[in-house]
Design a protein around this motif. Structure first.
Motif, PDB file in Angstrom:
ATOM      1  N   MET A 108       0.786  -1.071  -0.048  1.00 25.82           N
ATOM      2  CA  MET A 108       0.122  -0.098  -0.005  1.00 25.82           C
ATOM      3  C   MET A 108       1.010   1.292  -0.031  1.00 25.82           C
ATOM      4  N   ARG A 109       2.180   1.120   0.696  1.00 23.12           N
ATOM      5  CA  ARG A 109       3.091   2.421   0.786  1.00 23.12           C
ATOM      6  C   ARG A 109       3.660   2.463  -0.492  1.00 23.12           C
ATOM      7  N   SER A 110       4.134   1.749  -1.060  1.00 22.01           N
ATOM      8  CA  SER A 110       4.921   1.761  -2.305  1.00 22.01           C
ATOM      9  C   SER A 110       3.974   1.736  -3.627  1.00 22.01           C
ATOM     10  N   MET A 113      -7.760 -13.443   9.784  1.00 21.13           N
ATOM     11  CA  MET A 113      -7.655 -12.364  10.842  1.00 21.13           C
ATOM     12  C   MET A 113      -6.752 -11.137  10.323  1.00 21.13           C
ATOM     13  N   ALA A 114      -5.505 -11.748   9.998  1.00 16.11           N
ATOM     14  CA  ALA A 114      -4.540 -10.726   9.650  1.00 16.11           C
ATOM     15  C   ALA A 114      -4.904 -10.101   8.461  1.00 16.11           C
ATOM     16  N   SER A 115      -5.632 -10.516   7.312  1.00 10.88           N
ATOM     17  CA  SER A 115      -5.928  -9.915   6.329  1.00 10.88           C
ATOM     18  C   SER A 115      -6.917  -8.980   6.444  1.00 10.88           C
ATOM     19  N   ALA A 116      -7.942  -9.126   7.290  1.00  7.60           N
ATOM     20  CA  ALA A 116      -8.823  -8.082   7.911  1.00  7.60           C
ATOM     21  C   ALA A 116      -8.003  -6.932   8.301  1.00  7.60           C
ATOM     22  N   PHE A 117      -7.111  -7.192   9.403  1.00 12.31           N
ATOM     23  CA  PHE A 117      -6.424  -6.148   9.931  1.00 12.31           C
ATOM     24  C   PHE A 117      -5.662  -5.327   9.029  1.00 12.31           C
ATOM     25  N   ALA A 118      -5.131  -6.008   7.915  1.00 16.91           N
ATOM     26  CA  ALA A 118      -4.277  -5.323   7.019  1.00 16.91           C
ATOM     27  C   ALA A 118      -4.832  -4.354   6.351  1.00 16.91           C
ATOM     28  N   LEU A 119      -6.356  -4.745   6.073  1.00 16.10           N
ATOM     29  CA  LEU A 119      -7.002  -3.428   5.368  1.00 16.10           C
ATOM     30  C   LEU A 119      -7.190  -2.378   6.019  1.00 16.10           C
ATOM     31  N   ILE A 120      -6.823  -2.132   7.506  1.00 18.17           N
ATOM     32  CA  ILE A 120      -7.147  -0.897   8.083  1.00 18.17           C
ATOM     33  C   ILE A 120      -5.857   0.187   7.196  1.00 18.17           C
ATOM     34  N   GLN A 125      -0.789   3.234  10.269  1.00 17.43           N
ATOM     35  CA  GLN A 125      -0.196   2.609  11.482  1.00 17.43           C
ATOM     36  C   GLN A 125      -0.778   1.180  11.727  1.00 17.43           C
ATOM     37  N   THR A 126      -0.999   0.374  10.219  1.00 20.69           N
ATOM     38  CA  THR A 126      -1.672  -0.920  10.461  1.00 20.69           C
ATOM     39  C   THR A 126      -0.700  -1.615  11.176  1.00 20.69           C
ATOM     40  N   SER A 127       0.709  -1.715  11.077  1.00 17.37           N
ATOM     41  CA  SER A 127       1.410  -2.766  11.882  1.00 17.37           C
ATOM     42  C   SER A 127       1.317  -2.430  13.318  1.00 17.37           C
ATOM     43  N   ASN A 128       1.266  -1.299  13.640  1.00 17.85           N
ATOM     44  CA  ASN A 128       1.246  -0.962  14.966  1.00 17.85           C
ATOM     45  C   ASN A 128      -0.043  -1.570  15.656  1.00 17.85           C
ATOM     46  N   VAL A 129      -1.307  -1.295  14.930  1.00 14.76           N
ATOM     47  CA  VAL A 129      -2.684  -1.782  15.478  1.00 14.76           C
ATOM     48  C   VAL A 129      -2.615  -3.271  15.455  1.00 14.76           C
ATOM     49  N   TRP A 130      -2.011  -4.037  14.640  1.00 13.95           N
ATOM     50  CA  TRP A 130      -1.908  -5.490  14.538  1.00 13.95           C
ATOM     51  C   TRP A 130      -1.067  -5.683  15.804  1.00 13.95           C
ATOM     52  N   LEU A 131       0.086  -5.450  16.003  1.00 10.17           N
ATOM     53  CA  LEU A 131       0.878  -5.686  17.065  1.00 10.17           C
ATOM     54  C   LEU A 131       0.280  -5.485  18.425  1.00 10.17           C
ATOM     55  N   LEU A 132      -0.667  -4.384  18.544  1.00  6.50           N
ATOM     56  CA  LEU A 132      -1.469  -4.194  19.928  1.00  6.50           C
ATOM     57  C   LEU A 132      -2.371  -5.327  20.000  1.00  6.50           C
ATOM     58  N   TRP A 133      -3.262  -5.527  18.931  1.00  3.73           N
ATOM     59  CA  TRP A 133      -4.015  -6.503  18.984  1.00  3.73           C
ATOM     60  C   TRP A 133      -3.553  -7.876  19.322  1.00  3.73           C
ATOM     61  N   ARG A 158     -14.559  -8.988   3.704  1.00  5.66           N
ATOM     62  CA  ARG A 158     -15.264  -8.398   2.464  1.00  5.66           C
ATOM     63  C   ARG A 158     -15.943  -7.179   2.585  1.00  5.66           C
ATOM     64  N   ILE A 159     -16.504  -6.791   3.681  1.00  2.00           N
ATOM     65  CA  ILE A 159     -16.879  -5.439   3.868  1.00  2.00           C
ATOM     66  C   ILE A 159     -16.005  -4.250   3.915  1.00  2.00           C
ATOM     67  N   ILE A 160     -14.829  -4.566   4.691  1.00  2.00           N
ATOM     68  CA  ILE A 160     -13.913  -3.591   4.927  1.00  2.00           C
ATOM     69  C   ILE A 160     -13.312  -3.452   3.123  1.00  2.00           C
ATOM     70  N   TRP A 161     -13.141  -4.568   2.566  1.00  2.00           N
ATOM     71  CA  TRP A 161     -12.201  -4.392   1.400  1.00  2.00           C
ATOM     72  C   TRP A 161     -13.397  -3.606   0.298  1.00  2.00           C
ATOM     73  N   ARG A 162     -14.474  -3.909   0.411  1.00  2.00           N
ATOM     74  CA  ARG A 162     -15.547  -3.180  -0.490  1.00  2.00           C
ATOM     75  C   ARG A 162     -15.710  -1.615  -0.351  1.00  2.00           C
ATOM     76  N   HIS A 163     -15.144  -1.260   0.921  1.00  4.53           N
ATOM     77  CA  HIS A 163     -15.192   0.317   1.009  1.00  4.53           C
ATOM     78  C   HIS A 163     -13.972   0.772   1.028  1.00  4.53           C
ATOM     79  N   GLY A 164     -12.867   0.035   1.409  1.00  2.00           N
ATOM     80  CA  GLY A 164     -11.619   0.598   1.597  1.00  2.00           C
ATOM     81  C   GLY A 164     -10.916   0.528   0.085  1.00  2.00           C
ATOM     82  N   VAL A 165     -11.090  -0.150  -0.793  1.00  2.00           N
ATOM     83  CA  VAL A 165     -10.504  -0.192  -2.086  1.00  2.00           C
ATOM     84  C   VAL A 165     -11.021   1.124  -2.984  1.00  2.00           C
TER      85      VAL A 165
END
Length: 266
Positions: free
Chosen positions: A87-89, A161-168, A174-182, A251-258
């Motif tokens: 996402m960054r690159s 679970m990891a894929s859903a959080f990755a869509l943040i 701050q995706t990686s930080n949120v995942w590490l906290l979770w 699916r819900i997050i992907w539909r809105h995020g993309v």
């Protein structure tokens, strides 16, 4: 769906070849994959100095953390870092142009990497089970089949679970930080920090209904023969429930995020 299933074997094979090519990364993954053995060393010291806690002997801890090492290497959290980097690159834009959904691209990439690691790890653990007297797994054919199903479920829940959080990453850097906290909070109910049998009653109760135990503690307890039929059925029911929940959430997050995806540099 048929096209996706057809694409999986060549994608996994390609990912396996890539992982095998970068042997340094595989070696690093294997070294970090033995992290549960460090926790085992702590508990063995406790047993040596204060006696077995709650009836857990040295052999029990050896068996538990040897199996936990296998589950550590089946965690799907690697996809979080891949999503975040792409996402960054802007590399996600390239993946979006391919005929296979990005989820399946990341899933097969992770699976190929895991398979390379497991080709080394599984024989090593099997040899240890034969040579180390303390390792004991009461595994008949029916139990082995149940453990195999629990392992597949553990990987699927961990990956989704990891894929859903990755869509943040569609909304935050701050995706990686949120995942590490979770995962840091969830590690206490997963069985990573200590076997759940040694945890307080309220924490064990919470662990039964949370997704983290499915990803590690449940398959290990099943392999060790510490679950009866009712507990086994409940473990599978909870795991399947979370699998469906994370699939729907993805699916819900992907539909809105993309729709708002923008690549950023750096």
């Amino acid at each position: 769906m048929r096209e996706v299933l057809t694409a999986y074997p060549p994608l996994v094979r390609s990912a396996t070849l890539v992982a095998a090519t970068y042997r340094g990364g595989v070696v690093l993954s294997l070294l970090t994959g033995f992290f549960p053995l460090l926790t085992m060393a702590v508990w063995l010291t406790v047993v040596a100095e204060g006696g077995p806690p709650a009836g857990w002997t040295t052999g029990d801890f050896l068996s538990y953390y040897a199996a936990a090492t296998l589950l550590w290497n089946l965690s799907g959290d690697r996809v979080v870092w891949q999503w975040d980097a792409d996402m960054r690159s802007g590399d996600l834009s390239v993946r979006l142009l391919r005929p296979v959904h990005p989820f399946h691209q990341y899933a097969t990439s992770d699976l190929g990497h895991r398979l390379v690691c497991l080709t080394v790890l599984v024989p090593a653990l099997a040899l240890a089970a034969l040579l180390v007297p303390g390792l004991d797994y009461p595994a008949g054919p029916a139990r082995l089949a149940a453990v195999a199903a629990a392992l597949a479920l553990a990987y699927a829940v961990s990956l989704l679970m990891a894929s859903a959080f990755a869509l943040i990453g569609f909304w935050s850097t701050q995706t990686s930080n949120v995942w590490l906290l979770w995962w840091g909070l969830g590690s206490f109910t997963s069985g990573w920090v200590a076997p759940l049998a040694l945890m307080p009653d309220w924490l064990r109760t919470a662990a039964v209904v949370l997704p983290f135990r499915t990803a590690m503690g449940f398959p290990v307890e099943l392999l060790m023969g510490r679950l009866d039929a009712r507990q086994t059925a409940l473990g599978f029911a909870v795991g399947l429930g979370w699998l469906a929940a994370f699939a729907l959430l993805y699916r819900i997050i992907w539909r809105h995020g993309v729709r708002r995806y923008q690549a950023v540099a750096g």
